[in-house]
Design a protein around this motif. Sequence first.
Motif, PDB file in Angstrom:
ATOM      1  N   LYS A 130      -4.315   0.140  -2.460  1.00  0.00           N
ATOM      2  CA  LYS A 130      -4.288   1.158  -1.443  1.00  0.00           C
ATOM      3  C   LYS A 130      -4.234   0.540   0.083  1.00  0.00           C
ATOM      4  O   LYS A 130      -2.945   0.635   0.616  1.00  0.00           O
ATOM      5  CB  LYS A 130      -5.532   2.315  -1.313  1.00  0.00           C
ATOM      6  CG  LYS A 130      -5.207   3.310  -0.178  1.00  0.00           C
ATOM      7  CD  LYS A 130      -6.464   4.292  -0.389  1.00  0.00           C
ATOM      8  CE  LYS A 130      -5.919   5.491   0.890  1.00  0.00           C
ATOM      9  NZ  LYS A 130      -6.729   6.531   0.523  1.00  0.00           N
ATOM     10  N   ARG A 133      -0.552  -1.056  -0.257  1.00  0.00           N
ATOM     11  CA  ARG A 133       0.631  -0.298  -0.403  1.00  0.00           C
ATOM     12  C   ARG A 133       0.493   0.879   1.070  1.00  0.00           C
ATOM     13  O   ARG A 133       1.640   1.233   1.205  1.00  0.00           O
ATOM     14  CB  ARG A 133       0.709   0.802  -1.589  1.00  0.00           C
ATOM     15  CG  ARG A 133       1.046  -0.124  -2.707  1.00  0.00           C
ATOM     16  CD  ARG A 133       0.958   0.899  -3.866  1.00  0.00           C
ATOM     17  NE  ARG A 133       1.154   0.007  -5.202  1.00  0.00           N
ATOM     18  CZ  ARG A 133       0.930   0.301  -6.408  1.00  0.00           C
ATOM     19  NH1 ARG A 133       0.353   1.449  -6.719  1.00  0.00           N
ATOM     20  NH2 ARG A 133       1.644  -0.395  -7.447  1.00  0.00           N
ATOM     21  N   GLU A 134      -0.598   1.147   1.279  1.00  0.00           N
ATOM     22  CA  GLU A 134      -0.633   2.250   2.439  1.00  0.00           C
ATOM     23  C   GLU A 134      -2.053   2.006   3.193  1.00  0.00           C
ATOM     24  O   GLU A 134      -2.903   2.915   3.121  1.00  0.00           O
ATOM     25  CB  GLU A 134      -0.481   3.632   1.891  1.00  0.00           C
ATOM     26  CG  GLU A 134      -1.351   3.773   0.768  1.00  0.00           C
ATOM     27  CD  GLU A 134      -1.165   5.340   0.122  1.00  0.00           C
ATOM     28  OE1 GLU A 134      -0.329   6.096   0.525  1.00  0.00           O
ATOM     29  OE2 GLU A 134      -1.937   5.563  -0.925  1.00  0.00           O
TER      30      GLU A 134
END
Length: 189
Positions: A130, A133-134
């Motif tokens: 996470k 990626r984001e």
Amino acid sequence: MTDSPVSRFPVPELHDLPDDIRTRILEVQEKSGFVPNVFLALAHRPAEFRAFFAYHDAIMDKSGNLTKAEREMIVVATSAPNQCQYCVVAHGAILRIRAKDPLIADQIATNYRKADITDRQKAMLDFALKVSREAYAVNDDDFAALERHGFDEEDVWDIAAISAFFGLSNRMANVTSMRPNPEFYGMGR
């Protein structure tokens, strides 16, 4: 194996490097039996080499609740979706050695959710991915999920720092076309 260049950028000769960098590279060569290409590629810019390896050592060699194998799991899991051949292969070798498991790196690089790892480690890798990626979406629920698996705030920082640092490393390895040394492929198998 092909005789691909170490990097698409100039790679300095060992004798032309500043003493501290040359000493570091020779120490790594003495310990491992070869010079990992990342050292040669990043030696192109000595100040950045020093900063890169200082931060690398600070997050990868520190004591704490994450084992050295778990730190390598984070590198492999986050480097795979970034398609960083160098980091998946090189850190996969280190992971196999540190985990004393010849299969673990391939399992994690391919699909860590089906790897033979603990639920705690899967939660750690969920968070690391996470962050990779984001990171903008990280919230209190992520901290609570990690806490349920026994991670404290310092552990969360470590997971995030490793994921973020290797995002940089993955991108530089891809831009420079850095190739893994052939020696890495058979290590820990």
